[in-house]
Design a protein around this motif. Structure first.
Motif, PDB file in Angstrom:
ATOM      1  N   PHE A 127      -7.537  -5.241   5.662  1.00 10.51           N
ATOM      2  CA  PHE A 127      -8.671  -4.782   5.747  1.00 10.51           C
ATOM      3  C   PHE A 127      -9.512  -5.610   6.684  1.00 10.51           C
ATOM      4  CE2 PHE A 127      -7.713  -3.309   1.167  1.00 10.51           C
ATOM      5  CZ  PHE A 127      -7.220  -2.264   1.641  1.00 10.51           C
ATOM      6  N   LEU A 134       0.845  -1.169   0.023  1.00  9.83           N
ATOM      7  CA  LEU A 134      -0.073   0.042   0.012  1.00  9.83           C
ATOM      8  C   LEU A 134       0.945   1.251   0.025  1.00  9.83           C
ATOM      9  CD1 LEU A 134      -2.702  -1.236   2.332  1.00  9.83           C
ATOM     10  CD2 LEU A 134      -3.002  -1.341  -0.119  1.00  9.83           C
ATOM     11  N   GLU A 177     -12.392  -0.998   0.533  1.00 10.25           N
ATOM     12  CA  GLU A 177     -11.030  -0.128   0.239  1.00 10.25           C
ATOM     13  C   GLU A 177     -11.257   1.292   0.340  1.00 10.25           C
ATOM     14  OE1 GLU A 177      -7.647  -1.709  -2.574  1.00 10.25           O
ATOM     15  OE2 GLU A 177      -9.664  -0.831  -3.689  1.00 10.25           O
ATOM     16  N   GLY A 200      -5.109  -3.615  -3.028  1.00  5.00           N
ATOM     17  CA  GLY A 200      -6.184  -4.636  -2.751  1.00  5.00           C
ATOM     18  C   GLY A 200      -7.122  -4.914  -4.010  1.00  5.00           C
ATOM     19  N   THR A 232     -15.154  -8.569  -7.671  1.00  5.60           N
ATOM     20  CA  THR A 232     -15.075  -7.448  -6.355  1.00  5.60           C
ATOM     21  C   THR A 232     -16.458  -7.749  -5.502  1.00  5.60           C
ATOM     22  OG1 THR A 232     -16.390  -5.865  -7.602  1.00  5.60           O
ATOM     23  CG2 THR A 232     -13.946  -5.891  -7.765  1.00  5.60           C
ATOM     24  N   LEU A 265      -4.223   1.269  -3.780  1.00 11.54           N
ATOM     25  CA  LEU A 265      -5.306   0.629  -3.863  1.00 11.54           C
ATOM     26  C   LEU A 265      -4.887  -0.802  -4.513  1.00 11.54           C
ATOM     27  CD1 LEU A 265      -6.409   3.901  -4.996  1.00 11.54           C
ATOM     28  CD2 LEU A 265      -8.408   2.449  -5.890  1.00 11.54           C
ATOM     29  N   TRP A 274     -11.269   2.557   3.909  1.00  3.74           N
ATOM     30  CA  TRP A 274      -9.899   2.318   4.351  1.00  3.74           C
ATOM     31  C   TRP A 274      -8.984   3.907   3.977  1.00  3.74           C
ATOM     32  CZ3 TRP A 274      -5.220   2.330   1.798  1.00  3.74           C
ATOM     33  CH2 TRP A 274      -4.087   2.201   2.454  1.00  3.74           C
ATOM     34  N   THR A 326      -3.487  -7.822   1.672  1.00  8.18           N
ATOM     35  CA  THR A 326      -4.240  -6.750   1.690  1.00  8.18           C
ATOM     36  C   THR A 326      -5.475  -7.098   2.374  1.00  8.18           C
ATOM     37  OG1 THR A 326      -4.861  -6.923  -0.685  1.00  8.18           O
ATOM     38  CG2 THR A 326      -3.080  -5.352  -0.133  1.00  8.18           C
ATOM     39  N   ASP A 327      -5.907  -8.194   2.003  1.00  8.67           N
ATOM     40  CA  ASP A 327      -7.251  -8.656   2.619  1.00  8.67           C
ATOM     41  C   ASP A 327      -7.340  -8.810   3.971  1.00  8.67           C
ATOM     42  OD1 ASP A 327      -8.710  -8.854   0.017  1.00  8.67           O
ATOM     43  OD2 ASP A 327      -9.072 -10.752   0.026  1.00  8.67           O
TER      44      ASP A 327
END
Length: 454
Positions: free
Chosen positions: A135, A88, A206, A95, A198, A93, A209, A131-132
């Motif tokens: 989040f 990140l 996302e 993710g 998605t 972005l 965040w 990334t998941d």
């Protein structure tokens, strides 16, 4: 990649547009996440395949320059938060890009494992895994704002370019106002991608965040040229970034009356993204005209909604399609027929509804695409146009090239204090990850210009 399960009950064979062709269970299967996250064990095994190359070609191949060996090494060490921070830091972005980037054409194509094993490290899947995890449990903020500068920047459009630019500027202590024409933020990520790419509201997760860093105000229902002008933005802000994407859709160049069943693929995809799939009408026979990712997304989702026959028609050969080989295989695996070397000639209709399309066979002669003089027809109760999008509402005084905004390498336009990036900017490949990089570089340029001599 494997196709989703077939529905437990057969699709309705009714002609014309119809919603609810499948069972509830079939919709749930078809529009679930097409590529679920790796398990911890799978991620560990895959991460350990990485050779952690010095001057890694995968990092060079990434438009945002993510330090791929570093984030994969951190996954191997069990440090998912550290891996996510590495990703990140380069790509806010990361993710979404892990889900939709054509990694087979970028980082994974450059992976040195292709030489020794003919099987690259699954970089995109590992990026998503990291990334998941973040989040799901954000914890303390990864990034904080620098001291306030007192400067404000307007960002037009909340797609990948606009969000990346806003995040970069907010980190530097600037205040940002994002002006978004639609009812929700996210741009292409929220409205323009196949639902199965998605799933689970990830685009909004996302976005939440990204905005959580502070200093970014999102104003929806605000369109350039409707609620405000560029001059008004420049009076109210110290700089402006244009990232409004491409709102227009190319026409077929034929007589295209208002007909039931004839519509733009982007509108069809957006409707599906904002609705319950069982409420979205689809034809029994669907024809999609075009050769890009939008055409594939529209065609596959038509099939998943219960269409019996779905055909993509493209005027050139497979090698010329802008949809990647992986996307083309994905369509074929879902029962979509792809017909090449055919150009649309006429929309067929009866009683105000589309009944099919007439096409001319095409060929290359001396490097030029020509029609052979032969024709064929395809029956259809739904025809989706997916032959590219155009820039609409470009403000006066901004130089254009090829129908898009002309900029220098960091996004400066011909007008002082105005930058641009993403699909509305001339050049590039219309990739999400490339739009993110446009926003990143523009943010750096804007910051430098606003703080010179400070």
């Amino acid at each position: 990649m494997s196709a989703p399960e077939l529905p437990a009950a057969p699709a309705s064979r009714a002609c014309g547009l119809q919603a609810g062709r499948l069972s509830e269970a079939a919709y749930a299967r078809h529009f679930a996440d097409a590529h679920p996250d790796l398990t911890p064990m799978q991620a560990q095994v895959e991460a350990e395949r990485c050779l952690y190359c010095y001057d890694a070609p995968c990092q060079t191949a990434c438009p945002t320059g993510i330090d791929v060996p570093q984030f994969i090494a951190r996954i191997a060490q069990g440090n998912l938060r550290g891996a996510a921070k590495t990703i990140l830091e380069a790509n806010p972005l990361g993710g979404m890009c892990a889900r939709v980037c054509p990694t087979e054409m970028l980082c994974e194509q450059a992976c040195v494992r292709n030489t020794s094993e003919d099987q690259p490290v699954e970089i995109g899947a590992l990026q998503r895994h990291a990334t998941d995890a973040l989040f799901a449990k954000p914890g303390a903020p990864l990034f904080t704002r620098a001291p306030a500068t007192g400067k404000t920047i307007a960002v037009v459009g909340s797609g990948p370019a606009g969000l990346a630019c806003a995040h970069g500027l907010a980190r530097q202590g600037h205040d940002v106002v994002i002006y978004e024409a639609r009812a929700k933020g996210g741009g292409l990520n929220e409205y323009g991608l196949a639902t199965y790419k998605t799933a689970g509201g990830f685009a909004q997760q996302e976005l939440d965040w990204l905005l959580s860093i502070g200093g970014i105000e999102l104003r929806c229902g605000q369109q350039l040229g409707r609620e405000f002008t560029l001059d008004a933005l420049l009076e109210a802000h110290d700089a402006v970034f244009l990232g409004m994407g491409l709102a227009g859709v190319n026409a077929l160049g034929l007589n295209e009356p208002e007909l039931t069943g004839l519509r733009d693929a982007v509108d069809f995809i957006a409707e599906l993204r904002q609705s319950n799939p069982k409420d979205v009408a689809v034809g029994r026979r669907v024809v999609v005209i075009g050769g890009g990712m939008t055409a594939v997304d529209a065609a596959v989702q038509s099939k998943l909604l219960g269409a019996e026959e779905v055909t993509i028609v493209y005027r050139r050969g497979a090698e010329s399609m802008s949809a990647s080989e992986v996307e083309q295989r994905w369509a074929l695996q879902h029962g979509v027929t792809i017909r090449h070397w055919a150009a649309p000639k006429a929309v067929l209709a009866e009683s105000g509804a589309v009944t099919g399309m007439r096409f001319a066979y095409t060929a290359l002669e001396g490097g030029k695409l020509v029609e052979t003089g032969e024709h064929f027809e395809l029956a259809a109760d739904m025809v989706l146009r997916a032959i590219g999008q155009t820039l609409e509402g470009a403000p006066a005084g901004i130089a254009l090239r090829g129908g898009r905004i002309q900029t220098d390498e960091v996004g400066r336009t011909s007008r002082a204090k105005v930058w641009a990036g993403g699909d509305c900017r001339f050049g590039g490949r219309d990739l999400t990850v490339e739009a993110v990089e446009h926003g990143k570089q523009a943010a750096l340029s804007i910051h430098a210009e606003l703080t010179q001599g400070a």
